[in-house]
Design a protein around this motif. Structure first.
Motif: not given
Lengths: 103, 164
Positions: A27-32, A37-39
């Motif tokens: 998970d890149s941290g840029f995806v909801k 909610e941001t993953i």
């Protein structure tokens, strides 16, 4: 727990070709998610391959590597039956290690 | 064997702000001696370089020198990637004394994708699969004999996927 790492290492006598497939969300941290909610970021940062106590390949990864990452490389100096040690560590400090016999 | 979850269309959205949130939470929690071989064998994780937002900044942070385009760096990438979540890209080179290879995607929120350290005895040829948020220039850097070389190619992405 079964290892997250699957490795195929095959030698043609001179060169050993290595393919590795690892189970990891990356998970890149840029995806909801569906709720908006941001993953949070969760990805492998370092992956190393060792043969005979020596580092033969090392990866530094960011969140831009695909889920269940795949990598392929080749090195010299190993023979059939030798062991290859593979380890990774992710941004949360989790790790996994496995060894594979070169075929 | 590598199924990509396409269930969440909303997950395709990027959040450009909050990029800093990728800040490697938990890296500091690594107990000492947890993976001594890993620590000894590998250089320090280039955390700063992975936060940079442009090719130039990544190159500066990672290598501190400029890259020179070279036709000896061969990148194999698709013209069009139907699924930006999984774009297979590989590089090989005829350059001698290669010490590292790096992959950059200009339009991704964090440009640096991966850096591979190539010790002596390992061939300068790497294949991996990367995520692309949208159509972008992809650059590979090859550090050889203390110099930096590069090759670039535009890869068109029809469905972006900076996630999974």
């Amino acid at each position: 727990m079964a290892s997250t790492i699957r490795v195929r290492a095959s030698s043609n006598g001179d060169i050993t070709e290595v393919q590795a497939l690892i189970q990891h969300p990356m998970d890149s941290g840029f995806v909801k998610n569906a709720k908006g909610e941001t993953i949070p970021p969760h990805f492998i940062q370092q992956l190393t391959f060792e043969h005979d106590g020596k580092n033969v390949f090392a990866a530094d990864w960011g969140g831009g590597i695909s889920k269940d990452p795949y990598v392929k490389f080749a090195f010299k100096g190993a023979k059939k039956g030798d062991e290859l040690k593979i380890s990774w560590v992710d941004n949360k400090g989790a790790t996994d290690t496995t060894t594979a016999k070169i075929q | 064997m590598n199924k990509i979850d396409v269930g969440f269309s909303a997950t395709r959205r990027l959040i450009l702000q909050g990029a800093g949130a990728v800040a490697l939470i938990g890296l500091g929690n690594l107990p000492f001696g947890l993976t001594p071989a890993l620590a000894a064998a590998n250089d320090k994780y280039p955390e700063e370089a992975f936060k940079q937002k442009s090719d130039a900044d990544v190159i500066k942070t990672l290598y501190g020198k400029t890259a020179e385009p070279s036709d000896k760096v061969k990148m194999d990438a698709p013209e069009i990637a139907e699924n930006g979540a999984v774009v297979p890209i590989s590089v090989s080179t005829t350059l001698a004394d290669v010490t590292s290879v790096a992959f950059l995607v200009s339009e991704n929120p964090n440009v640096l994708i991966a850096k591979y350290n190539i010790p002596a005895g390992t061939l300068p040829s790497v294949a991996n699969r990367i995520k692309m948020a949208k159509t972008s220039n992809v650059t590979v850097l090859v550090e050889a004999g203390g110099k930096l070389y590069s090759a670039s190619k535009e890869v068109k992405v029809t469905v972006g996927g900076c996630g999974g």
